[in-house]
Design a protein around this motif. Structure first.
Motif, short mmCIF file in Angstrom:
data_model
loop_
_atom_site.label_atom_id
_atom_site.label_comp_id
_atom_site.label_asym_id
_atom_site.label_seq_id
_atom_site.Cartn_x
_atom_site.Cartn_y
_atom_site.Cartn_z
N SER A 9 0.83 -1.20 0.00
CA SER A 9 0.00 0.00 0.00
C SER A 9 0.87 1.25 0.00
CB SER A 9 -0.89 0.02 1.24
OG SER A 9 -1.49 1.30 1.39
N SER A 87 -2.12 -5.76 0.83
CA SER A 87 -2.40 -4.86 -0.27
C SER A 87 -3.83 -4.33 -0.20
CB SER A 87 -2.21 -5.60 -1.60
OG SER A 87 -2.54 -4.76 -2.70
N TYR A 90 -7.01 -2.36 -5.83
CA TYR A 90 -7.04 -1.29 -6.83
C TYR A 90 -7.61 -1.86 -8.11
CZ TYR A 90 -4.10 1.87 -4.02
OH TYR A 90 -3.59 2.71 -3.07
N LEU A 91 -8.79 -1.35 -8.50
CA LEU A 91 -9.40 -1.79 -9.76
C LEU A 91 -9.47 -3.32 -9.83
CD1 LEU A 91 -7.49 0.83 -11.87
CD2 LEU A 91 -9.98 0.76 -11.68
N SER A 95 -2.42 -4.14 -5.57
CA SER A 95 -1.82 -2.90 -6.10
C SER A 95 -0.77 -3.27 -7.14
CB SER A 95 -1.19 -2.09 -4.98
OG SER A 95 -0.03 -2.73 -4.48
N GLN A 176 -11.72 5.26 4.36
CA GLN A 176 -10.78 5.55 3.29
C GLN A 176 -10.12 6.93 3.34
OE1 GLN A 176 -12.71 4.88 -0.45
NE2 GLN A 176 -10.84 4.93 -1.63
N CYS B 47 -0.75 4.14 -8.67
CA CYS B 47 -1.52 5.07 -7.86
C CYS B 47 -1.03 5.11 -6.43
CB CYS B 47 -3.00 4.66 -7.89
SG CYS B 47 -4.06 5.72 -6.89
N ALA B 49 -2.74 6.87 -4.04
CA ALA B 49 -3.89 7.18 -3.18
C ALA B 49 -3.76 8.56 -2.53
CB ALA B 49 -4.10 6.09 -2.12
N TYR B 51 -5.48 10.98 -3.75
CA TYR B 51 -6.85 11.46 -3.97
C TYR B 51 -6.92 12.89 -4.48
CZ TYR B 51 -8.15 7.11 -1.74
OH TYR B 51 -8.29 5.78 -1.43
N SER B 99 0.60 -0.59 -13.29
CA SER B 99 0.91 0.72 -12.73
C SER B 99 0.39 1.82 -13.65
CB SER B 99 2.42 0.90 -12.55
OG SER B 99 2.93 -0.06 -11.66
N GLU B 102 -3.52 1.94 -13.58
CA GLU B 102 -4.03 2.59 -12.36
C GLU B 102 -4.00 4.11 -12.55
OE1 GLU B 102 -1.64 1.41 -8.99
OE2 GLU B 102 -2.56 -0.58 -8.88
N PHE B 106 -7.92 5.53 -12.83
CA PHE B 106 -8.52 5.97 -11.57
C PHE B 106 -8.92 7.44 -11.54
CE2 PHE B 106 -10.16 5.41 -7.53
CZ PHE B 106 -9.62 6.31 -6.61
#
Lengths: 219, 211
Positions: A9, A87, A90-91, A95, A176, B47, B49, B51, B99, B102, B106
């Protein structure tokens, strides 16, 4: 007993990280020596198809030889008895950063000999676990097929590292954002009040499960 | 017209690259400007994160992270058709391609039930290659990857198709490697025949992208 923890992460001190650290504390409680790696802190690529790990009779056969930031991690994993990956989702996948590590780990272990039939090359058997965190609630995880995909990954990991499928710990409906009001989120997607309640009630239980997993797997 | 190819393979002189190049050459034969981006040459991550793409009152054009990938993502916005290529590593595209995807997808996905806000309909073609066999492919074994990526590309970026090149040649000399799982003679013969057809198909695809 050596336990290696791999954090896939990007965010320090959020859900995946905290669960892995909890598992690490469980492992330490069971007397294991522990090492923790944050993949996002490292500069490395995925498998480069150099095939050094496949050259007949070479010393590099069975080890990822590529000299980048991941080499010390691969060395640590090679000596480990326990391997725990964490992890976010993601989608629908682990990750990408964990994916890079996954390639480097799995490919060096796979044998292209027909008689080996894909069995592992790495000498030291490991017991493995995967901790998957996601905003999705449990029922979505099941109906979307995420759970069966990740369960399959756990089987592949376990098979490649020694035999038993990896133990899977799923943490759902995670909190989140530090401030939900900063983002456009539809309430049916994520109700901040619900998320807060769930975090306060369920996340400590998830942390406890992670702790117990870390302790149990090292015994 | 500008055609951009995103190469998720580490090897520049091998199958995925050759397939992508064939499509670029087909497009160039019709007058297109073409460019190949090799993801393994770039220093970037997926990504993180942050945001930054989800803040209220701020609609971003692309992922805000300023690294080697930023300009590539800008090029995606400026091109007329997008080619993507990746070998299959453990039933998935390469981590480098993940990678990239993403960082591409996203930012356009909203958390408030709005449609993705990619600014145009950008057609794309994804080419996959590897040891994968035709039989497993036809059984749908890789559908979660092929159809999954197609769905996300259709929904977010524009109409997408994919093509697959199976049982590609990994090594020049199979004797050098632990590889008895493969019938090297069959693979090499296939490379000289079926793979040439695969490249020709990519050429036609490249041509067809140019109007």
């Amino acid at each position: 007993m050596k336990a290696v923890f791999i954090n896939g992460s990007p965010r320090k001190n959020w859900n995946t990280y905290k669960l892995l650290m909890s598992a690490l504390k469980g492992a330490e409680n069971a007397g294991a020596q522990t090492e923790f790696y944050n993949l996002y802190d490292l500069n490395f690529t995925g498998c480069r198809s150099c095939f050094a790990c496949k050259i007949k009779n070479a010393q590099t056969h069975g080890a990822c030889a590529y000299p980048d930031d991941l080499k010390p991690v691969m060395d640590a994993v090679k000596e480990a008895d326990i391997l725990i990956l964490g992890s976010p989702v993601y989608l629908g996948n682990i990750s990408a950063q964990l994916n890079l590590f996954w390639e480097r780990l799995m490919f060096t272990n796979i044998s292209y000999n027909s008689s080996d039939s894909g069995k592992r090359v790495m000498e030291k058997e490991k017991r493995c676990a995967m901790i998957m965190t996601m905003g999705a609630p449990e029922n979505f995880m099941v109906h979307s097929g995420y759970k069966s995909n990740f369960d399959y990954m756990g089987q592949m990991l376990g098979h490649m590292m020694g035999g038993k499928p990896a133990e899977m710990l799923y943490c759902n409906d995670t909190y989140q954002f530090s401030d939900y009001s900063k983002y456009n989120i539809s309430p049916d997607r994520a109700d901040p009040m619900h998320k807060e309640k769930h975090r306060d009630k369920q996340f400590p239980v998830d942390l406890q499960h992670a702790y117990e997993l870390g302790r149990r797997i090292c015994q | 017209m500008k055609i951009l190819a995103i190469n998720g393979s580490p090897r520049k002189n091998r199958n995925t690259t050759a397939l992508l190049q064939a499509a670029l050459d087909g497009a160039a034969s019709k007058g297109a400007e073409t460019e190949m981006i090799n993801l393994y040459d770039l220093n970037f991550k997926g990504c993180k994160a942050c945001y930054g793409c989800k803040l209220k009152n701020k609609t971003v054009n692309q992922c805000i992270i300023r690294d080697n990938l930023h300009d590539v993502l800008s090029k995606v916005l400026e091109c007329d058709a997008l080619l993507l290529g990746s070998p299959i590593y453990f039933n998935e595209v390469t981590g480098e391609m993940r990678s990239f995807l993403e960082r591409l997808w996203f930012p356009y996905i909203s958390y408030d039930n709005k449609a993705p806000h990619f600014p145009k309909k950008l057609p794309s073609v994804f080419v996959y290659s590897g040891n994968i066999t035709e039989s497993l492919y036809k059984e749908g074994f890789y559908d979660n990857v092929f159809e999954g990526n197609k769905k996300l590309l259709d929904n977010i970026i524009g109409p997408s198709q994919y093509t697959v090149s199976c049982e590609t040649q990994m090594f020049d000399n199979y004797d050098r490697y632990v590889s008895s799982r493969f019938d090297a003679d069959y693979i090499i013969k296939r490379h000289q025949t079926v793979f040439e057809d695969d490249k020709a198909r990519m050429w036609s695809i490249g041509e067809s992208l140019i109007k």
